[in-house]
Design a protein around this motif. Sequence first.
Motif, short mmCIF file in Angstrom:
data_model
loop_
_atom_site.label_atom_id
_atom_site.label_comp_id
_atom_site.label_asym_id
_atom_site.label_seq_id
_atom_site.Cartn_x
_atom_site.Cartn_y
_atom_site.Cartn_z
N TYR A 160 9.17 22.20 -14.57
CA TYR A 160 8.57 21.86 -15.85
C TYR A 160 7.22 22.56 -16.02
O TYR A 160 6.93 23.13 -17.07
N GLU A 161 6.38 22.50 -14.97
CA GLU A 161 5.06 23.13 -15.03
C GLU A 161 5.17 24.64 -15.17
O GLU A 161 4.40 25.27 -15.90
N LEU A 162 6.14 25.24 -14.48
CA LEU A 162 6.33 26.69 -14.59
C LEU A 162 6.77 27.09 -15.99
O LEU A 162 6.29 28.08 -16.54
N TRP A 163 7.70 26.32 -16.57
CA TRP A 163 8.14 26.61 -17.94
C TRP A 163 6.98 26.45 -18.92
O TRP A 163 6.85 27.20 -19.88
N LYS A 164 6.10 25.48 -18.68
CA LYS A 164 4.93 25.27 -19.54
C LYS A 164 4.00 26.49 -19.48
O LYS A 164 3.50 26.96 -20.50
N VAL A 165 3.78 27.01 -18.28
CA VAL A 165 2.95 28.21 -18.12
C VAL A 165 3.58 29.39 -18.86
O VAL A 165 2.89 30.13 -19.58
N LEU A 166 4.88 29.57 -18.70
CA LEU A 166 5.57 30.66 -19.39
C LEU A 166 5.46 30.50 -20.91
O LEU A 166 5.28 31.49 -21.63
N GLU A 167 5.54 29.26 -21.39
CA GLU A 167 5.37 29.01 -22.82
C GLU A 167 3.95 29.36 -23.27
O GLU A 167 3.76 30.01 -24.30
N ASP A 168 2.96 28.96 -22.47
CA ASP A 168 1.56 29.23 -22.81
C ASP A 168 1.25 30.72 -22.93
O ASP A 168 0.38 31.11 -23.72
N GLY A 170 3.59 33.01 -23.73
CA GLY A 170 4.54 33.63 -24.65
C GLY A 170 5.75 34.27 -23.99
O GLY A 170 6.37 35.16 -24.58
N LEU A 171 6.09 33.84 -22.78
CA LEU A 171 7.24 34.44 -22.08
C LEU A 171 8.41 33.47 -21.88
O LEU A 171 9.42 33.84 -21.28
N LYS A 172 8.30 32.26 -22.37
CA LYS A 172 9.34 31.25 -22.13
C LYS A 172 10.69 31.69 -22.70
O LYS A 172 11.71 31.63 -21.99
N GLN A 173 10.71 32.16 -23.92
CA GLN A 173 11.98 32.57 -24.54
C GLN A 173 12.61 33.72 -23.78
O GLN A 173 13.83 33.74 -23.57
N HIS A 174 11.82 34.69 -23.36
CA HIS A 174 12.36 35.84 -22.65
C HIS A 174 12.97 35.40 -21.31
O HIS A 174 14.10 35.79 -21.00
N VAL A 175 12.25 34.61 -20.54
CA VAL A 175 12.76 34.18 -19.23
C VAL A 175 13.98 33.27 -19.42
O VAL A 175 14.95 33.36 -18.67
N ALA A 176 13.96 32.43 -20.43
CA ALA A 176 15.10 31.54 -20.71
C ALA A 176 16.34 32.34 -21.09
O ALA A 176 17.47 31.90 -20.85
N SER A 177 16.16 33.54 -21.66
CA SER A 177 17.31 34.36 -22.05
C SER A 177 17.93 35.11 -20.87
O SER A 177 19.03 35.63 -20.98
N LYS A 181 17.37 32.88 -15.14
CA LYS A 181 16.12 32.25 -15.57
C LYS A 181 15.01 32.37 -14.53
O LYS A 181 14.65 33.47 -14.16
N LEU A 182 14.46 31.26 -14.02
CA LEU A 182 13.36 31.31 -13.05
C LEU A 182 13.78 31.94 -11.73
O LEU A 182 12.95 32.45 -10.98
N GLU A 183 15.06 31.93 -11.44
CA GLU A 183 15.57 32.48 -10.17
C GLU A 183 15.93 33.97 -10.28
O GLU A 183 16.53 34.54 -9.38
N THR A 184 15.54 34.61 -11.38
CA THR A 184 15.79 36.04 -11.58
C THR A 184 15.02 36.84 -10.53
O THR A 184 13.82 36.64 -10.33
N ASP A 185 15.72 37.75 -9.87
CA ASP A 185 15.12 38.59 -8.83
C ASP A 185 14.26 39.66 -9.51
O ASP A 185 14.72 40.40 -10.37
N MET A 186 13.00 39.75 -9.08
CA MET A 186 12.05 40.70 -9.68
C MET A 186 12.23 42.12 -9.15
O MET A 186 11.63 43.05 -9.69
N THR A 187 13.04 42.32 -8.12
CA THR A 187 13.19 43.65 -7.55
C THR A 187 14.28 44.46 -8.21
O THR A 187 14.44 45.64 -7.91
N VAL A 188 15.04 43.85 -9.08
CA VAL A 188 16.15 44.55 -9.72
C VAL A 188 15.66 45.39 -10.87
O VAL A 188 14.79 45.12 -11.59
#
Length: 188
Positions: A160-168, A170-177, A181-188
Motif C-alpha cells: 500500500y505504501e509503495l503504491w502511494k509513493v508511485l501515485e505521488d 505520477g507512476l502508479k498507472q504505468h506500474v499498474a499497467s 506490477k511491483l514484481e516487474t524485473d528492472m533488468t529486462v
Amino acid sequence: QMRLLLEVDVNMQRAQRVVDYLDIKSEASDTIPEKDSQVSRGWPNKGEITFSKVFMKYREDLGFALKGLSLQVPGGLKVACIGRTGAGKSSIIQAMFRMTEIEKGGMDYKDSSIRIDGVNIGGIGLNLLRSRLSIIPQVPVVFTGTIKRNLDPFGNLSDYELWKVLEDVGLKQHVASLEHKLETDMTV
C-alpha cells in the motif's frame, strides 16, 4: 638490479597502504540506545534543518571544507544546493549523513551542531539517522531486481505504501499497467 628495486618499492607501497588503513578512524556507533529511544517515532516530521557554526574537514592535514557554516531551512521547504566545484555542496550532505563528522572539540567548535527538527544529529546512532534521511542523487541509479526492491531495498514498507509513493510521483498507472506490477524485473 633496477627490477629488484622496483619490486621492493611496489611491495613497500602495499605494506604502507595496509598501515594507513589501520589508522582510519571508525564511524560512530550504529545505535546509541539511551539517545535513540528519546527520538520520536515519526522524526523528522517537519524537516527543519539547522546548521550552527559547522566546521568540517575530510582529514586532519587538510583545510576546512565547511568553515563556520550556519543556516536554517524551514520545514517543508525544498532546497537545492548550487555552486562551483569545491564550494561545499557535497560536504553539506556528507555532514548531514555523518559520513564525515563535524569538528566538536576545542573552544572554537563547542557550539557546532547540525539539528533536524530540534534533534542534534551528532548525538544519535547512525542507523537511526540514516534510515530517516534520504537524498536524490544527481545521477539516477536503478539496481538489479524488481521495482519493489528498488523502491524498498530493506523490505520495510507495505505494498500500500509503495503504491502511494508511485501515485505521488505520477507512476502508479504505468506500474499498474505492467504485467508483473511491483514484481516487474528492472533488468529486462
